[in-house]
Motif scaffolding. Structure first.
Motif, PDB file in Angstrom:
ATOM      1  N   UNK A 250       0.831  -1.209   0.000  1.00 24.27           N
ATOM      2  CA  UNK A 250       0.000   0.000   0.000  1.00 24.27           C
ATOM      3  C   UNK A 250       0.862   1.253   0.000  1.00 24.27           C
ATOM      4  N   UNK A 251       1.945   1.211   0.777  1.00 23.81           N
ATOM      5  CA  UNK A 251       2.842   2.375   0.845  1.00 23.81           C
ATOM      6  C   UNK A 251       3.499   2.617  -0.511  1.00 23.81           C
ATOM      7  N   UNK A 252       3.922   1.543  -1.159  1.00 23.33           N
ATOM      8  CA  UNK A 252       4.552   1.668  -2.475  1.00 23.33           C
ATOM      9  C   UNK A 252       3.568   2.252  -3.483  1.00 23.33           C
ATOM     10  N   UNK A 253       2.300   1.828  -3.379  1.00 25.98           N
ATOM     11  CA  UNK A 253       1.268   2.339  -4.292  1.00 25.98           C
ATOM     12  C   UNK A 253       1.052   3.833  -4.063  1.00 25.98           C
ATOM     13  N   UNK A 254       1.014   4.257  -2.790  1.00 21.56           N
ATOM     14  CA  UNK A 254       0.826   5.666  -2.483  1.00 21.56           C
ATOM     15  C   UNK A 254       2.000   6.513  -2.995  1.00 21.56           C
ATOM     16  N   UNK A 255       3.222   5.981  -2.867  1.00 20.37           N
ATOM     17  CA  UNK A 255       4.393   6.689  -3.372  1.00 20.37           C
ATOM     18  C   UNK A 255       4.297   6.856  -4.889  1.00 20.37           C
ATOM     19  N   UNK A 258       1.733   9.560  -5.644  1.00 22.46           N
ATOM     20  CA  UNK A 258       2.293  10.880  -5.310  1.00 22.46           C
ATOM     21  C   UNK A 258       3.328  11.309  -6.339  1.00 22.46           C
ATOM     22  N   UNK A 259       4.153  10.366  -6.781  1.00 19.81           N
ATOM     23  CA  UNK A 259       5.174  10.678  -7.783  1.00 19.81           C
ATOM     24  C   UNK A 259       4.516  11.163  -9.085  1.00 19.81           C
ATOM     25  N   UNK A 260       3.457  10.491  -9.491  1.00 18.60           N
ATOM     26  CA  UNK A 260       2.758  10.879 -10.725  1.00 18.60           C
ATOM     27  C   UNK A 260       2.114  12.249 -10.586  1.00 18.60           C
ATOM     28  N   UNK A 261       1.475  12.480  -9.428  1.00 13.19           N
ATOM     29  CA  UNK A 261       0.833  13.777  -9.210  1.00 13.19           C
ATOM     30  C   UNK A 261       1.864  14.904  -9.178  1.00 13.19           C
ATOM     31  N   UNK A 262       3.014  14.645  -8.540  1.00 12.02           N
ATOM     32  CA  UNK A 262       4.064  15.656  -8.459  1.00 12.02           C
ATOM     33  C   UNK A 262       4.623  15.969  -9.841  1.00 12.02           C
ATOM     34  N   UNK A 263       4.753  14.936 -10.684  1.00 13.13           N
ATOM     35  CA  UNK A 263       5.275  15.159 -12.042  1.00 13.13           C
ATOM     36  C   UNK A 263       4.314  15.991 -12.880  1.00 13.13           C
ATOM     37  N   UNK A 264       3.019  15.987 -12.493  1.00 15.76           N
ATOM     38  CA  UNK A 264       2.008  16.780 -13.205  1.00 15.76           C
ATOM     39  C   UNK A 264       1.889  18.195 -12.647  1.00 15.76           C
ATOM     40  N   UNK A 268       1.776  20.353  -3.502  1.00 10.21           N
ATOM     41  CA  UNK A 268       2.138  19.365  -2.471  1.00 10.21           C
ATOM     42  C   UNK A 268       1.050  19.121  -1.425  1.00 10.21           C
ATOM     43  N   UNK A 269       0.316  20.214  -1.010  1.00  3.48           N
ATOM     44  CA  UNK A 269      -0.704  20.021   0.020  1.00  3.48           C
ATOM     45  C   UNK A 269      -1.857  19.153  -0.480  1.00  3.48           C
ATOM     46  N   UNK A 270      -2.163  19.272  -1.784  1.00  5.27           N
ATOM     47  CA  UNK A 270      -3.219  18.427  -2.373  1.00  5.27           C
ATOM     48  C   UNK A 270      -2.748  16.980  -2.456  1.00  5.27           C
ATOM     49  N   UNK A 271      -1.476  16.785  -2.830  1.00  5.81           N
ATOM     50  CA  UNK A 271      -0.911  15.436  -2.889  1.00  5.81           C
ATOM     51  C   UNK A 271      -0.931  14.801  -1.504  1.00  5.81           C
ATOM     52  N   UNK A 272      -0.609  15.602  -0.484  1.00  5.39           N
ATOM     53  CA  UNK A 272      -0.583  15.100   0.892  1.00  5.39           C
ATOM     54  C   UNK A 272      -1.966  14.638   1.332  1.00  5.39           C
ATOM     55  N   UNK A 280       7.141  16.562   3.825  1.00  2.00           N
ATOM     56  CA  UNK A 280       8.564  16.242   3.739  1.00  2.00           C
ATOM     57  C   UNK A 280       8.786  15.049   2.801  1.00  2.00           C
ATOM     58  N   UNK A 281       7.954  14.015   2.920  1.00  2.00           N
ATOM     59  CA  UNK A 281       8.068  12.841   2.051  1.00  2.00           C
ATOM     60  C   UNK A 281       7.847  13.230   0.590  1.00  2.00           C
TER      61      UNK A 281
END
Length: 293
Positions: A250-255, A258-264, A268-272, A280-281
């Motif tokens: 589950x943690x790997x899926x969330x990462x 988040x990585x995909x959302x950040x690349x778009x 950060x607050x929405x991703x969180x 920080x993560x």
């Protein structure tokens, strides 16, 4: 030491002590005969069994020792290996094939001419896990050597039977055959507080008497409690590993989300909020496709 600390009335057949008590002793061999006959399409195929040495050494020094739960033969000399497997093991199918070679090889007649005629060998594995999750109803696997073109049995003297116990979910009122009844007993024995009405055959009267913890002497009680503790410890380790694996997945899926959302370019607050990750993560995330955390 008494049975006060045990809340069950009947033993757990998935423990080594209980399984061998019910099926691996001269006193209770009628239980094994009944179970095997029910398993073999309900035929009264077996009238008598003889227990054989359950420990074998390979013919080569490099061979590993094979230890069977129960090893016996019927009056026709057919061999039966019966095993209770608490949890899935790496190469468990390979293991059952390997074990089957011992009762095959020991049939060789030494010191005289032998025409290679063999008695049948049956390997029966009672599994406390699921290895085929494609069909929830298919729990009774009977495997033989088959000609792939004709789909006919090529050799009928080598049979592997695998019973996926977690898939058997019939209630007491749905039991029809002796096979159903044996599956029900193995699946539910330690949860029962009395013998079900559907199990009125004499053999089950014998089984419930043998399985009742209150009938144990001090030595048997100590051995059962030790075996039960080992089973519970093993179950706890497996459950913890499974939960840890799910959490890591589950943690790997969330990462990854988040990585995909950040690349778009998502804030950060929405991703969180979306992934439950900390700012920080998210800040430390590598957005490259091959980035590892």
């Amino acid at each position: 030491m008494g049975s006060e600390g045990l809340h069950e009335r009947y033993i757990n057949p998935y423990t080594d002590f209980a399984f061998k008590l019910l099926f691996g002793t001269e006193l209770n061999k009628e239980l094994l005969i009944s179970f095997l006959n029910a398993l073999l399409h309900g035929e009264e195929h077996i009238k008598e069994i003889t227990y054989l040495n359950s420990e074998h050494l390979g013919t080569q020094e490099r061979d590993r020792r094979a230890v069977f739960d129960i090893y016996c033969e019927n009056e026709q000399g057919e061999k039966f290996l019966v095993e209770m497997q608490k949890g899935e093991q790496a190469f468990f199918k390979d293991r059952s094939i390997y074990y089957a070679t011992f009762p095959i090889r020991e049939q060789a007649i030494k010191g005289s001419e032998w025409n290679y005629q063999l008695k049948a060998v049956y390997t029966v594995a009672i599994l406390n896990f699921v290895f085929d999750d494609k069909d929830d109803d298919y729990f009774h696997h009977e495997v033989k050597l088959v000609d792939m073109r004709t789909k006919k049995v090529f050799y009928d003297k080598l049979t592997f039977i695998y019973l996926e116990m977690p898939k058997f979910n019939k209630t007491e009122y749905e039991l029809e055959t002796m096979f159903d009844k044996w599956m029900f007993v193995l699946r539910n024995l330690s949860r029962l507080m009395e013998r079900p009405v559907a199990l009125q055959e004499r053999v089950f009267e014998r089984l419930f008497k043998a399985a009742e913890i209150a009938n144990f002497d001090r030595k048997e009680l100590i051995e059962y409690e030790d075996s039960l503790k080992n089973y519970r410890d093993w179950y706890s380790v497996v459950s913890t590993a499974e939960q840890k694996g799910r959490k890591e997945g589950e943690k790997k899926k969330q990462y990854e989300i988040a990585r995909n959302l950040k690349s778009l370019g998502i804030a950060p607050d929405i991703i969180a909020k979306t992934t439950k990750m900390t700012l920080k993560e998210i800040a430390e995330l590598n957005t490259s496709p091959s980035g590892d955390e």
